[in-house]
Structure formats: C-alpha cells, structure tokens
Write a protein that holds these residues in place. Structure first.
Motif, mmCIF file in Angstrom:
data_model
loop_
_atom_site.group_PDB
_atom_site.id
_atom_site.type_symbol
_atom_site.label_atom_id
_atom_site.label_comp_id
_atom_site.label_asym_id
_atom_site.label_seq_id
_atom_site.Cartn_x
_atom_site.Cartn_y
_atom_site.Cartn_z
ATOM 1 N N GLN A 8 0.857 -1.192 0.000
ATOM 2 C CA GLN A 8 0.000 0.000 0.000
ATOM 3 C C GLN A 8 0.889 1.236 0.000
ATOM 4 O O GLN A 8 1.903 1.284 0.698
ATOM 5 N N HIS A 9 0.470 2.279 -0.756
ATOM 6 C CA HIS A 9 1.345 3.440 -0.929
ATOM 7 C C HIS A 9 0.734 4.756 -0.472
ATOM 8 O O HIS A 9 1.425 5.782 -0.476
ATOM 9 N N GLU A 10 -0.538 4.773 -0.149
ATOM 10 C CA GLU A 10 -1.217 5.993 0.277
ATOM 11 C C GLU A 10 -2.199 5.647 1.389
ATOM 12 O O GLU A 10 -2.827 4.579 1.351
ATOM 13 N N PRO A 11 -2.393 6.541 2.376
ATOM 14 C CA PRO A 11 -3.308 6.218 3.476
ATOM 15 C C PRO A 11 -4.748 5.999 3.025
ATOM 16 O O PRO A 11 -5.466 5.193 3.620
ATOM 17 N N ARG A 33 4.001 -0.736 3.856
ATOM 18 C CA ARG A 33 3.913 0.626 3.330
ATOM 19 C C ARG A 33 5.319 1.058 2.869
ATOM 20 O O ARG A 33 6.045 1.723 3.619
ATOM 21 N N PRO A 34 5.725 0.711 1.653
ATOM 22 C CA PRO A 34 7.058 1.103 1.181
ATOM 23 C C PRO A 34 7.292 2.601 1.195
ATOM 24 O O PRO A 34 8.410 3.061 1.439
ATOM 25 N N ARG A 39 10.496 -1.838 3.921
ATOM 26 C CA ARG A 39 11.335 -2.304 2.819
ATOM 27 C C ARG A 39 10.717 -3.546 2.181
ATOM 28 O O ARG A 39 10.581 -4.578 2.849
ATOM 29 N N PRO A 40 10.338 -3.480 0.903
ATOM 30 C CA PRO A 40 9.812 -4.683 0.251
ATOM 31 C C PRO A 40 10.859 -5.790 0.255
ATOM 32 O O PRO A 40 12.051 -5.522 0.038
ATOM 33 N N PRO A 41 10.462 -7.018 0.519
ATOM 34 C CA PRO A 41 11.444 -8.107 0.521
ATOM 35 C C PRO A 41 11.991 -8.333 -0.883
ATOM 36 O O PRO A 41 11.378 -7.951 -1.877
ATOM 37 N N ALA A 42 13.144 -8.965 -0.960
ATOM 38 C CA ALA A 42 13.747 -9.263 -2.258
ATOM 39 C C ALA A 42 13.242 -10.582 -2.820
ATOM 40 O O ALA A 42 13.307 -10.808 -4.033
ATOM 41 N N PRO A 64 13.883 5.093 -4.303
ATOM 42 C CA PRO A 64 14.414 3.747 -4.038
ATOM 43 C C PRO A 64 13.340 2.694 -3.835
ATOM 44 O O PRO A 64 13.484 1.556 -4.297
ATOM 45 N N TRP A 65 12.241 3.051 -3.148
ATOM 46 C CA TRP A 65 11.235 2.029 -2.885
ATOM 47 C C TRP A 65 10.521 1.594 -4.154
ATOM 48 O O TRP A 65 10.079 0.435 -4.266
#
Length: 242
Positions: A8-11, A33-34, A39-42, A64-65
């Motif tokens: 998710q990227h916005e509230p 929430r990146p 941090r999103p996993p690899a 970066p995210w």
C-alpha cells in the motif's frame, strides 16, 4: 500457507474490498507501506501472491522504494507467484514486464464505463461492461504477450492479463469510507484539474451505494478468479536439531 503480500502506498488507497475477499477465502495477509519506509522483501517465494495498490507517485519517479518494488515483482514473475496490480500497481507490473508507461494528455478521475473484451468476460462474471473508479495521470502500454481485458473512451489500455497476473488501470477495491477519505485528501488536486475526464468531488460521491454495488459484482468475480491461482502449498518448517 504463505500469506498474500499487499503493498500500500497511500493512506486513503487501502486494500478495501479486496481485503474482504481475501479473508472470505481464509487467507493470511501481510501489508507493507514502502512509501513510509517499509522495505519490500527481495524474495517473493515467501508469499502466495503479490498485490500492488495505487499511489500518488508515478512509476517514472526515481525513488528507491519504487525500484525495490520492481525487483520484487521480477522475482514474483520468475517464481510464478500471481501478481494483482491496481492503477500504479498495474503500471509497475506492466513496466516490469517490459511495457512503457507514459503520461496521459489529461488526468482520468472519476467513474467511467469501460468495455470488457470478449476474451476477458469470464473474469467479470460474463459482463461486457464495467463501471469503474479511476484516478490516474499515467497509463501503460500492453506488455508483450498480454491480453487486453478492459478499454475505455479516454484510455485504450485499461487492463491486461498475462497468465495468473492481472493489471487493472482502475480501482475495483474502493469502499464508501475509502472514497470519501480519498476525495478529502485530493481536494487540492480536484480543484486544479478540469475537463471531460475529471469529475468533481460531488459527482464522485453521488449515488455511491448503487455504484459500489455494481462495482462489487465485477470486483468479486475478478478477485475470486485471481485468488484461485494463488500458491496454496503449505510451508514446512524444518525442525531444529535437538
């Protein structure tokens, strides 16, 4: 079994109705929430599927995210973990699949009737039209090998399918509280955007019960189809040595 990972990227752009559908299937969910530093996993193999929601950012932004999300997407595609992208998420998926993402001449904000292609009607409970909610400035080109699922008057590419992966250039997940919060958050943007592709806050919020009922019929069909592709194999934990 492995949980579904939701980014998710916005509230005001949460998983909404999708979360209800996932819970109806007894699925565990992990939400990150990146944009707030998660941090999103690899490695995508720890999840049964991957969901990317909308964002006020563009996939063209050098953050970066956003780059890390695409690395995770590439791993999900490599492993065959089903991906479901909404709006920004669909653009991230399309770009990871090698398709360009470009700025539209005009923003697309509000309720739209979209056409469902014959090849995709089984995804939408046999319907040939979809009442969708939209709020985006960018659009994707069709990824190589993908099938167009949706198209509209103002945007030809509104959805695609590629194997178990679905990209939606619209929002099927919206709820009444979520839309009201989104409009409140986006009032400055709505005040600056005008034209035939932009609705006012009053137009967006009009007749919500009827509109959401129509949307949910299609959303339920699409989500349940995508859920059917999830990797449901159990996770075996190796016992520790005594």
């Amino acid at each position: 079994m492995r949980p579904v990972l939701i980014l998710q990227h916005e509230p005001a752009q949460g998983p909404g109705y999708l979360l209800q559908c996932l819970r109806e299937h007894g699925l565990d969910v992990e939400l990150l929430r990146p944009d707030l530093g998660d941090r999103p996993p690899a490695y995508a193999g720890d999840f049964s599927g991957l969901v990317l929601l909308g964002s006020d950012h563009s996939v063209q932004d050098h953050l970066p995210w956003i780059a890390r999300e695409r690395l995770l997407l590439a791993d999900a595609l490599r492993l065959g973990r089903p991906v479901l992208g909404h709006c920004f998420g669909a653009q991230q998926l399309a770009r990871t699949l090698g398709a360009p993402v470009h700025r539209n001449p005009r923003p697309d904000i509000g309720w739209r009737e979209l056409w469902i292609t014959p090849a995709a009607r089984h995804l939408f409970d046999g319907q040939d039209r979809l009442l969708s909610f939209n709020w985006h400035h960018d659009s994707f080109q069709m990824p190589p090998g993908a099938t167009r699922t949706l198209f509209g008057v103002h945007n030809l590419n509104k959805g695609f399918a590629l194997g178990p992966h679905l990209g939606l250039q619209s929002h099927l997940e919206v709820t009444d509280p979520g839309l009201r919060a989104w409009c409140a958050q986006g009032r400055a943007e709505l005040a600056q955007c005008h034209g035939p592709t932009v609705q006012t806050e009053q137009e967006i919020l009009a007749d919500l019960p009827e509109r959401l009922a129509r949307l949910r019929r299609a959303a339920r069909a699409v989500y349940h189809h995508w859920i059917g592709h999830l990797d449901r194999r159990p996770v075996f934990v190796r016992p520790r040595a005594a």
